[in-house]
Write a protein that holds these residues in place. Structure first.
Motif, PDB file in Angstrom:
ATOM      1  N   SER A 151     -36.937 -55.716 -59.199  1.00 36.23           N
ATOM      2  CA  SER A 151     -38.328 -55.898 -58.799  1.00 36.23           C
ATOM      3  C   SER A 151     -38.499 -55.677 -57.297  1.00 36.23           C
ATOM      4  N   GLN A 152     -39.508 -54.897 -56.944  1.00 42.05           N
ATOM      5  CA  GLN A 152     -39.802 -54.658 -55.526  1.00 42.05           C
ATOM      6  C   GLN A 152     -40.580 -55.813 -54.918  1.00 42.05           C
ATOM      7  N   TYR A 153     -41.034 -56.746 -55.751  1.00 42.16           N
ATOM      8  CA  TYR A 153     -41.822 -57.876 -55.259  1.00 42.16           C
ATOM      9  C   TYR A 153     -40.956 -59.114 -54.976  1.00 42.16           C
ATOM     10  N   LEU A 154     -39.699 -59.069 -55.376  1.00 43.53           N
ATOM     11  CA  LEU A 154     -38.817 -60.231 -55.200  1.00 43.53           C
ATOM     12  C   LEU A 154     -37.688 -59.902 -54.234  1.00 43.53           C
ATOM     13  N   LYS A 155     -38.053 -59.513 -53.030  1.00 42.17           N
ATOM     14  CA  LYS A 155     -37.055 -59.094 -52.040  1.00 42.17           C
ATOM     15  C   LYS A 155     -36.847 -60.124 -50.923  1.00 42.17           C
ATOM     16  N   SER A 156     -37.495 -61.272 -51.026  1.00 40.24           N
ATOM     17  CA  SER A 156     -37.333 -62.286 -49.987  1.00 40.24           C
ATOM     18  C   SER A 156     -35.983 -62.984 -50.146  1.00 40.24           C
ATOM     19  N   PRO A 157     -35.487 -63.622 -49.088  1.00 40.00           N
ATOM     20  CA  PRO A 157     -34.207 -64.342 -49.173  1.00 40.00           C
ATOM     21  C   PRO A 157     -34.154 -65.372 -50.290  1.00 40.00           C
ATOM     22  N   VAL A 185     -41.977 -64.781 -60.153  1.00 38.87           N
ATOM     23  CA  VAL A 185     -40.886 -64.385 -61.050  1.00 38.87           C
ATOM     24  C   VAL A 185     -41.438 -63.993 -62.411  1.00 38.87           C
ATOM     25  N   LYS A 186     -42.384 -64.771 -62.929  1.00 39.99           N
ATOM     26  CA  LYS A 186     -42.967 -64.447 -64.241  1.00 39.99           C
ATOM     27  C   LYS A 186     -43.702 -63.113 -64.208  1.00 39.99           C
ATOM     28  N   ASN A 187     -44.450 -62.862 -63.142  1.00 45.18           N
ATOM     29  CA  ASN A 187     -45.147 -61.579 -63.025  1.00 45.18           C
ATOM     30  C   ASN A 187     -44.177 -60.421 -62.906  1.00 45.18           C
ATOM     31  N   ALA A 188     -43.105 -60.610 -62.148  1.00 50.33           N
ATOM     32  CA  ALA A 188     -42.091 -59.569 -61.997  1.00 50.33           C
ATOM     33  C   ALA A 188     -41.422 -59.268 -63.330  1.00 50.33           C
ATOM     34  N   MET A 189     -41.186 -60.305 -64.135  1.00 54.22           N
ATOM     35  CA  MET A 189     -40.589 -60.106 -65.463  1.00 54.22           C
ATOM     36  C   MET A 189     -41.527 -59.334 -66.372  1.00 54.22           C
ATOM     37  N   ARG A 190     -42.836 -59.664 -66.313  1.00 51.48           N
ATOM     38  CA  ARG A 190     -43.815 -58.953 -67.139  1.00 51.48           C
ATOM     39  C   ARG A 190     -43.873 -57.474 -66.752  1.00 51.48           C
ATOM     40  N   LEU A 197     -28.971 -64.000 -66.785  1.00 49.15           N
ATOM     41  CA  LEU A 197     -28.866 -62.544 -66.655  1.00 49.15           C
ATOM     42  C   LEU A 197     -30.246 -61.923 -66.464  1.00 49.15           C
ATOM     43  N   LEU A 198     -31.244 -62.472 -67.151  1.00 48.47           N
ATOM     44  CA  LEU A 198     -32.620 -61.980 -67.013  1.00 48.47           C
ATOM     45  C   LEU A 198     -33.120 -62.156 -65.583  1.00 48.47           C
ATOM     46  N   ILE A 199     -32.815 -63.302 -64.967  1.00 46.17           N
ATOM     47  CA  ILE A 199     -33.227 -63.534 -63.579  1.00 46.17           C
ATOM     48  C   ILE A 199     -32.531 -62.554 -62.638  1.00 46.17           C
ATOM     49  N   ILE A 200     -31.238 -62.340 -62.832  1.00 43.91           N
ATOM     50  CA  ILE A 200     -30.484 -61.413 -61.979  1.00 43.91           C
ATOM     51  C   ILE A 200     -31.056 -60.000 -62.069  1.00 43.91           C
ATOM     52  N   PHE A 227     -33.094 -63.654 -53.326  1.00 45.56           N
ATOM     53  CA  PHE A 227     -31.705 -63.226 -53.129  1.00 45.56           C
ATOM     54  C   PHE A 227     -30.760 -64.372 -53.476  1.00 45.56           C
ATOM     55  N   PHE A 228     -31.064 -65.576 -52.959  1.00 43.47           N
ATOM     56  CA  PHE A 228     -30.241 -66.750 -53.263  1.00 43.47           C
ATOM     57  C   PHE A 228     -30.377 -67.155 -54.729  1.00 43.47           C
ATOM     58  N   LEU A 229     -31.581 -67.010 -55.283  1.00 37.64           N
ATOM     59  CA  LEU A 229     -31.804 -67.374 -56.682  1.00 37.64           C
ATOM     60  C   LEU A 229     -30.957 -66.514 -57.620  1.00 37.64           C
ATOM     61  N   SER A 230     -30.831 -65.230 -57.306  1.00 43.08           N
ATOM     62  CA  SER A 230     -30.019 -64.348 -58.151  1.00 43.08           C
ATOM     63  C   SER A 230     -28.548 -64.762 -58.109  1.00 43.08           C
ATOM     64  N   TYR A 231     -28.083 -65.179 -56.940  1.00 38.96           N
ATOM     65  CA  TYR A 231     -26.694 -65.647 -56.835  1.00 38.96           C
ATOM     66  C   TYR A 231     -26.508 -66.986 -57.548  1.00 38.96           C
TER      67      TYR A 231
END
Length: 309
Positions: A50-56, A292-297, A41-44, A59-63
């Motif tokens: 996050s505006q920095y994690l918009k690459s495909p 991903v770690k930076n986006a979470m921070r 859920l945290l990854i989703i 997108f696949f990782l969230s799914y």
């Protein structure tokens, strides 16, 4: 004339038969399940906000995280609830529904991991054409195709099983309903159905695994011409993907690319890919991915700042 269907429920023998260990197993699997749900859920939430994690890739990782969360939820709650139940029963319809969902979500994950390998292949081997090939429409279509492929596979597995006569006994030596344990209980010769199950489940797992291995070999070969920084970043991402592929496909191939027989290791192997792997996936993708770690921070800092205000 078709044999009478006498079985209305199945008795699951469960995972742990030692009454002294059942409370320990209960706590252990509850913690695993909570960590799996929260981690995915945290990854989703991170990818979505996050505006920095918009690459495909993200997108696949969230799914993938969503699929992992669903996959664990099909088997873990029933397993956990049964630790304190002496007679672990499941209705015939509930058993078939569980079988359908396990194969539906599991096969969807197989196809999704294959799609993610294709995404990495395009990103690394054809970087100049990446944005024109992996458009939003293409990414959405690939995810949809993964769900449709999983559904078709699961329908076939379910239909192969449900048309069999079950007259008794009704004890399943497992903690959830799956094809191989059910084939052992059918009141008819299941050799042909067993072969079809291997062709359906086992070959899908094996073919996708081979495709994944070949794609990552091609990626590794192409990295020889890259700069050291580009090679390091690509290797970091691909290593995470390869780790997930190995820990997911290994148990699947062991379970389904063989005749309808059971081994003493089956339950532990199944625990690994139905409960442990969905927990490992978010850990692998976050611990080895700085973005991903930076986006979470940043997301966490923003939440704290808004909370203070």
């Amino acid at each position: 004339m078709e044999p009478t269907q006498n079985v209305t429920e199945f008795i699951l023998l469960g995972l742990c038969h030692n009454e002294m260990l059942q409370p320990v197993c209960f706590v252990f699997f509850v913690l695993l399940y909570i960590a799996t749900v929260l981690g995915n859920l945290l990854i989703i939430v991170t990818v979505k906000n996050s505006q920095y994690l918009k690459s495909p890739m993200y997108f696949f990782l969230s799914y993938l995280s969503f699929v992992d969360m669903c996959f664990s939820s099909v088997t873990a709650p029933k397993l956990i609830a049964d630790f304190f139940v002496e007679r672990k029963t499941i209705s015939f319809d509930g058993c078939i529904a569980q079988l359908f969902m396990v194969h539906f979500i599991g096969c969807t994950e197989i196809f999704l991991l294959t799609v993610m390998a294709y995404d990495r292949y395009i990103a690394i081997c054809k970087p100049l054409h990446y944005t024109s090939i992996m458009t939003g429409c293409v990414c959405g279509s690939l995810v949809m195709a993964s769900w449709v492929g999983g559904f078709v596979h699961s329908i076939v597995q379910t239909l192969l099983t449900i048309q069999l006569p079950f007259c008794g006994p009704n004890k399943i030596d497992h903690y959830f309903c799956d094809v191989h344990p059910l084939l052992k209980l059918a009141c008819t010769d299941t050799y042909l159905v067993g072969v079809m199950v291997i062709v359906n489940s086992g070959m899908i797992s094996l073919i996708c695994f081979v495709v994944l291995v070949v794609s990552y070999v091609i990626i590794l070969v192409s990295l020889r011409t890259r700069s050291s920084e580009g090679r390091r970043k690509a290797l970091s991402t691909c290593t995470s993907h390869v780790a997930v592929v190995i820990i997911f496909f290994g148990p699947l191939i062991f379970m389904y690319l063989r005749p309808s027989t059971t081994f003493s290791e089956d339950k532990m192997v199944t625990v690994f890919y139905t409960i442990i792997t969905p927990l490992l996936n978010p850990l692998i993708y976050t611990l080895r991915n700085e973005e991903v770690k930076n986006a979470m921070r940043k997301l966490w800092s923003r939440k704290i700042t808004l909370g203070v205000k």
